[in-house]
Design a protein around this motif. Structure first.
Motif, PDB file in Angstrom:
ATOM      1  N   THR A 129      80.889  63.515   2.823  1.00 54.51           N
ATOM      2  CA  THR A 129      79.583  62.883   2.953  1.00 54.51           C
ATOM      3  C   THR A 129      79.460  61.746   1.964  1.00 54.51           C
ATOM      4  OG1 THR A 129      78.586  64.974   3.624  1.00 54.51           O
ATOM      5  CG2 THR A 129      77.095  63.281   2.814  1.00 54.51           C
ATOM      6  N   ARG A 130      78.935  60.635   2.448  1.00 52.10           N
ATOM      7  CA  ARG A 130      78.642  59.497   1.575  1.00 52.10           C
ATOM      8  C   ARG A 130      77.197  59.105   1.805  1.00 52.10           C
ATOM      9  NH1 ARG A 130      83.323  55.297   2.892  1.00 52.10           N
ATOM     10  NH2 ARG A 130      81.513  54.491   3.980  1.00 52.10           N
ATOM     11  N   SER A 131      76.515  58.776   0.744  1.00 59.61           N
ATOM     12  CA  SER A 131      75.116  58.374   0.899  1.00 59.61           C
ATOM     13  C   SER A 131      74.811  57.188   0.008  1.00 59.61           C
ATOM     14  CB  SER A 131      74.182  59.539   0.572  1.00 59.61           C
ATOM     15  OG  SER A 131      74.367  59.951  -0.753  1.00 59.61           O
TER      16      SER A 131
ATOM     17  N   ALA B  41      72.882  58.354   4.947  1.00 60.33           N
ATOM     18  CA  ALA B  41      73.877  59.380   4.622  1.00 60.33           C
ATOM     19  C   ALA B  41      74.794  59.544   5.824  1.00 60.33           C
ATOM     20  CB  ALA B  41      73.205  60.707   4.296  1.00 60.33           C
TER      21      ALA B  41
ATOM     22  N   THR C  55      78.117  61.724   7.274  1.00 60.48           N
ATOM     23  CA  THR C  55      78.981  62.891   7.117  1.00 60.48           C
ATOM     24  C   THR C  55      80.055  62.831   8.189  1.00 60.48           C
ATOM     25  OG1 THR C  55      77.161  64.216   6.272  1.00 60.48           O
ATOM     26  CG2 THR C  55      79.093  65.405   7.069  1.00 60.48           C
ATOM     27  N   ARG C  56      81.298  62.901   7.748  1.00 64.61           N
ATOM     28  CA  ARG C  56      82.424  62.879   8.688  1.00 64.61           C
ATOM     29  C   ARG C  56      83.289  64.105   8.461  1.00 64.61           C
ATOM     30  NH1 ARG C  56      82.601  57.120   7.298  1.00 64.61           N
ATOM     31  NH2 ARG C  56      81.966  55.962   9.132  1.00 64.61           N
TER      32      ARG C  56
ATOM     33  N   THR D 268      80.831  63.713  13.478  1.00 67.21           N
ATOM     34  CA  THR D 268      80.262  62.762  12.533  1.00 67.21           C
ATOM     35  C   THR D 268      78.753  62.739  12.713  1.00 67.21           C
ATOM     36  OG1 THR D 268      80.385  60.492  11.690  1.00 67.21           O
ATOM     37  CG2 THR D 268      80.469  60.760  14.058  1.00 67.21           C
TER      38      THR D 268
END
Length: 133
Positions: free
Chosen positions: A27-29, A47, A49-50, A55
Motif C-alpha cells: 500500500t502506498r498513500s 491510497a 493497494t496492490r 488492486t
C-alpha cells in the motif's frame, strides 16, 4: 571510464528492479494540503493497494468551502475472470459508479457485463460476448 558506465548501468537496473518490486505489492498513500488566501484551499488524499490479482485505489478531495468527492476503484482477476468497478460520492450525497464482471470460457470466448449507476439512481447494463475468432 567504461567500468564507471557499467557500474552506473548496473546501479540503475538494480534501482529499477527494486522500484518495480515495491510497486507490485503493498500500500502506498499520499496526502496533499494546499491553502491560499481568503480561506481558499483543499485537502487531497490517495491510497493505492496492490496485491497479486487485485488492486484498489481510494481518493478523496475536500475543499475549504465544503465541497468534495470521495472515489474508490477496485479490480480482482485470476483464473480467467475479472471483477472491477468504481464508485464516487459527493458531499451532497450524489453518487454514481460502475461495475464489470467478465469470464473467459473454455472455448476462448469472453462474456462480460457492465452496469453503470447514474447520480439520479437510474442504471444501465451492457452485456457483451466476444468470440475467440
Amino acid at each position: 571510464m567504461k567500468t564507471f558506465l557499467t557500474a552506473a548501468a548496473l546501479g540503475l537496473t538494480l534501482a529499477g528492479s527494486i522500484a518495480a518490486t515495491a510497486a507490485e505489492a503493498g500500500t502506498r498513500s499520499r496526502s496533499v494540503s494546499a491553502q491560499g488566501a481568503y480561506g481558499h484551499g483543499y485537502n487531497r488524499s490517495r491510497a493505492v493497494t496492490r496485491q497479486p490479482g487485485s488492486t484498489s485505489v481510494n481518493r478523496d478531495i475536500q475543499t475549504n468551502s465544503g465541497r468534495g468527492v470521495s472515489s474508490s476503484r477496485s479490480a480482482n482477476w485470476g483464473d480467467g475472470s475479472y471483477q472491477g468497478g468504481a464508485s464516487h460520492t459527493t458531499n451532497n450525497g450524489a453518487s454514481w459508479g460502475r461495475s464489470t464482471s467478465a469470464v473467459r470460457n473454455d472455448d476462448g470466448s469472453v462474456n462480460a457485463v457492465t452496469t453503470r449507476t447514474r447520480p439520479d439512481g437510474s442504471t444501465g447494463t451492457v452485456t457483451r460476448e466476444t468470440s475467440p475468432y
